[in-house]
Design a protein around this motif. Structure first.
Motif, PDB file in Angstrom:
ATOM      1  N   LEU A 153     -90.732  42.769 113.436  1.00 57.39           N
ATOM      2  CA  LEU A 153     -91.894  43.640 113.277  1.00 57.39           C
ATOM      3  C   LEU A 153     -91.640  44.970 113.959  1.00 57.39           C
ATOM      4  N   VAL A 154     -91.975  46.050 113.263  1.00 54.18           N
ATOM      5  CA  VAL A 154     -91.792  47.408 113.763  1.00 54.18           C
ATOM      6  C   VAL A 154     -93.147  48.109 113.694  1.00 54.18           C
ATOM      7  N   ARG A 155     -93.605  48.641 114.822  1.00 55.18           N
ATOM      8  CA  ARG A 155     -94.842  49.414 114.851  1.00 55.18           C
ATOM      9  C   ARG A 155     -94.507  50.881 114.579  1.00 55.18           C
ATOM     10  N   ALA A 156     -95.207  51.474 113.629  1.00 56.33           N
ATOM     11  CA  ALA A 156     -94.913  52.847 113.200  1.00 56.33           C
ATOM     12  C   ALA A 156     -96.167  53.687 113.303  1.00 56.33           C
ATOM     13  N   SER A 157     -95.970  54.974 113.566  1.00 53.29           N
ATOM     14  CA  SER A 157     -97.078  55.921 113.613  1.00 53.29           C
ATOM     15  C   SER A 157     -97.311  56.499 112.222  1.00 53.29           C
ATOM     16  N   THR A 158     -98.287  57.354 112.115  1.00 54.96           N
ATOM     17  CA  THR A 158     -98.585  58.016 110.848  1.00 54.96           C
ATOM     18  C   THR A 158     -98.101  59.460 110.894  1.00 54.96           C
ATOM     19  N   VAL A 159     -98.100  60.103 109.725  1.00 50.04           N
ATOM     20  CA  VAL A 159     -97.630  61.480 109.593  1.00 50.04           C
ATOM     21  C   VAL A 159     -98.689  62.263 108.822  1.00 50.04           C
ATOM     22  N   ALA A 160     -99.009  63.455 109.306  1.00 48.57           N
ATOM     23  CA  ALA A 160     -99.960  64.340 108.616  1.00 48.57           C
ATOM     24  C   ALA A 160     -99.252  64.971 107.429  1.00 48.57           C
ATOM     25  N   PHE A 161     -99.148  64.221 106.335  1.00 45.34           N
ATOM     26  CA  PHE A 161     -98.377  64.665 105.176  1.00 45.34           C
ATOM     27  C   PHE A 161     -99.048  65.832 104.471  1.00 45.34           C
ATOM     28  N   GLY A 162    -100.369  65.807 104.359  1.00 48.27           N
ATOM     29  CA  GLY A 162    -101.062  66.845 103.609  1.00 48.27           C
ATOM     30  C   GLY A 162    -101.048  68.205 104.264  1.00 48.27           C
ATOM     31  N   LEU A 163    -100.746  68.271 105.569  1.00 50.33           N
ATOM     32  CA  LEU A 163    -100.722  69.554 106.266  1.00 50.33           C
ATOM     33  C   LEU A 163     -99.360  70.229 106.220  1.00 50.33           C
ATOM     34  N   ARG A 164     -98.373  69.590 105.593  1.00 44.89           N
ATOM     35  CA  ARG A 164     -97.028  70.155 105.544  1.00 44.89           C
ATOM     36  C   ARG A 164     -96.860  71.022 104.301  1.00 44.89           C
ATOM     37  N   THR A 165     -95.875  71.895 104.354  1.00 46.16           N
ATOM     38  CA  THR A 165     -95.523  72.706 103.191  1.00 46.16           C
ATOM     39  C   THR A 165     -94.821  71.834 102.149  1.00 46.16           C
ATOM     40  N   ALA A 166     -94.638  72.384 100.968  1.00 48.95           N
ATOM     41  CA  ALA A 166     -93.992  71.625  99.897  1.00 48.95           C
ATOM     42  C   ALA A 166     -92.570  71.231 100.278  1.00 48.95           C
ATOM     43  N   ALA A 167     -91.822  72.141 100.903  1.00 52.33           N
ATOM     44  CA  ALA A 167     -90.454  71.827 101.313  1.00 52.33           C
ATOM     45  C   ALA A 167     -90.435  70.731 102.378  1.00 52.33           C
ATOM     46  N   GLU A 168     -91.364  70.798 103.336  1.00 50.15           N
ATOM     47  CA  GLU A 168     -91.424  69.749 104.363  1.00 50.15           C
ATOM     48  C   GLU A 168     -91.813  68.412 103.760  1.00 50.15           C
ATOM     49  N   GLN A 169     -92.742  68.423 102.798  1.00 49.69           N
ATOM     50  CA  GLN A 169     -93.114  67.181 102.130  1.00 49.69           C
ATOM     51  C   GLN A 169     -91.934  66.581 101.380  1.00 49.69           C
ATOM     52  N   ASN A 170     -91.169  67.434 100.705  1.00 53.75           N
ATOM     53  CA  ASN A 170     -89.987  66.944  99.991  1.00 53.75           C
ATOM     54  C   ASN A 170     -88.975  66.334 100.952  1.00 53.75           C
ATOM     55  N   GLY A 171     -88.815  66.940 102.127  1.00 56.41           N
ATOM     56  CA  GLY A 171     -87.893  66.391 103.109  1.00 56.41           C
ATOM     57  C   GLY A 171     -88.344  65.032 103.620  1.00 56.41           C
ATOM     58  N   LEU A 172     -89.654  64.872 103.875  1.00 53.88           N
ATOM     59  CA  LEU A 172     -90.181  63.585 104.329  1.00 53.88           C
ATOM     60  C   LEU A 172     -90.020  62.521 103.246  1.00 53.88           C
ATOM     61  N   VAL A 173     -90.317  62.902 101.999  1.00 54.14           N
ATOM     62  CA  VAL A 173     -90.171  61.942 100.903  1.00 54.14           C
ATOM     63  C   VAL A 173     -88.718  61.534 100.727  1.00 54.14           C
ATOM     64  N   ALA A 174     -87.795  62.489 100.833  1.00 57.14           N
ATOM     65  CA  ALA A 174     -86.376  62.175 100.681  1.00 57.14           C
ATOM     66  C   ALA A 174     -85.897  61.248 101.795  1.00 57.14           C
ATOM     67  N   ALA A 175     -86.337  61.498 103.026  1.00 55.20           N
ATOM     68  CA  ALA A 175     -85.944  60.628 104.130  1.00 55.20           C
ATOM     69  C   ALA A 175     -86.504  59.220 103.958  1.00 55.20           C
ATOM     70  N   PHE A 176     -87.750  59.133 103.500  1.00 53.13           N
ATOM     71  CA  PHE A 176     -88.339  57.813 103.270  1.00 53.13           C
ATOM     72  C   PHE A 176     -87.644  57.096 102.122  1.00 53.13           C
TER      73      PHE A 176
END
Length: 312
Positions: A153-176
């Protein structure tokens, strides 16, 4: 820089019927074909047995409703489940004991003087032992599932995805996506929302406000306590708890490695994650068996930050 700033966010279409079985012939699955074929063979065998004594018209009157019922069971669905699977689940539920108790040994029969009108023959039905998939927790915090392997079991935090720019969102999606593609075993992401009660925090602020060294600090503490009280009365505050479970049948070593890899991969998504120890894993299982409970937020190690407050 403007090219990255104007980058469009990634979009991926996920079909709603991704788990739908493959269609083989005439839009029917293997399961539906087997049900219809077996029904047809049974009706043909019955006709071969009674053809010499039963007129064909009489047999058709009896066979048509039976064939229609078989077709309805094969192609019908109820609440997203195939009708034959739904009927099988209903039969299992009907035959299964409805009173389960935690017991390590088989439960003996009730004494002869125990009687009730609830059971057959005015006898109290014997409860069955409750069998859970989890058999225990190892010293490394892994859940022992017996023949099904172990789970970390791994406890994970959340990320404010909607407050990021399009490029930052793409980077988060690519990493995930990289973490998802690296998985070689089952993984589950559980997100639970619990209500947050701020009355205790507001009461503690009011209690400690009188002990502040400066009147301005006391006024600020009382104002903040009043703000928390009004916030709790006007909003339904939620705390999100995200737990990632990874499982392996190859032993505790590979499971621990998968859990550590999940922590490392989620760090690329700016998610603060850590593997739960035995006490925290036991508490998580207890909370899962008591969904109405509101567990306290897990403490994060020094140097990490949870974004759970952004969900308020």
């Amino acid at each position: 820089m403007s090219r990255y700033r104007d980058e469009a966010p990634l979009r991926a279409r996920i079909p709603a019927d991704v788990e739908r079985p493959d269609r083989v012939v005439f839009g029917l699955t293997w399961r539906q074909l087997i049900i219809l074929a077996v029904s047809g063979l049974v009706l043909y065998a019955a006709w071969s047995a009674v053809a010499s004594v039963v007129p064909p018209l009489v047999y058709l009157v009896v066979a048509v409703p039976v064939a229609g019922l078989a077709f309805f069971v094969a192609v019908g669905r109820r609440e997203g489940t195939s009708l034959d699977g739904w009927l099988l689940a209903a039969l299992r539920y009907r035959r299964a004991p409805h009173r389960l108790v935690p017991a390590g040994e088989p439960i003996t029969s009730a004494p002869g003087w125990v009687s009730t009108t609830a059971g057959p023959g005015d006898r109290l039905p014997i409860p069955a032992p409750l069998r859970l998939p989890a058999r225990g927790i190892t010293a490394d915090g892994l859940i022992d599932l017996g023949p099904d392997g172990t789970t970390g079991l791994v406890r994970a935090s959340t990320v404010a995805f909607g407050l990021r720019t399009a490029a930052e969102q793409n980077g988060l999606v690519a990493a995930f996506a990289r973490w998802l593609h690296s998985l070689d075993g089952p993984a589950q992401i559980l997100v639970r929302a619990h209500r947050v009660d701020l009355t205790q925090l507001a009461g503690r602020l009011l209690t400690e406000a009188s002990g502040q060294p400066h009147p301005a600090l006391e006024a600020a503490a009382r104002a903040h306590a009043q703000f928390l009280t009004e916030l709790a009365a006007s909003r339904q505050l939620l705390h999100r708890q995200v737990t990632v479970a990874v499982r392996s049948r190859r032993g505790p070593g590979p499971t621990s490695h998968q859990a550590a890899e999940a922590v490392r991969a989620l760090a690329g998504c700016e998610v603060a994650a850590r593997v739960l120890d035995p006490a925290e894993a036991a508490a998580t299982l207890a909370d899962a068996l008591h969904p109405s409970a509101n567990p306290a937020p897990a403490a994060w190690p020094p140097g990490t930050r949870s974004n759970e407050s952004e969900q308020w």
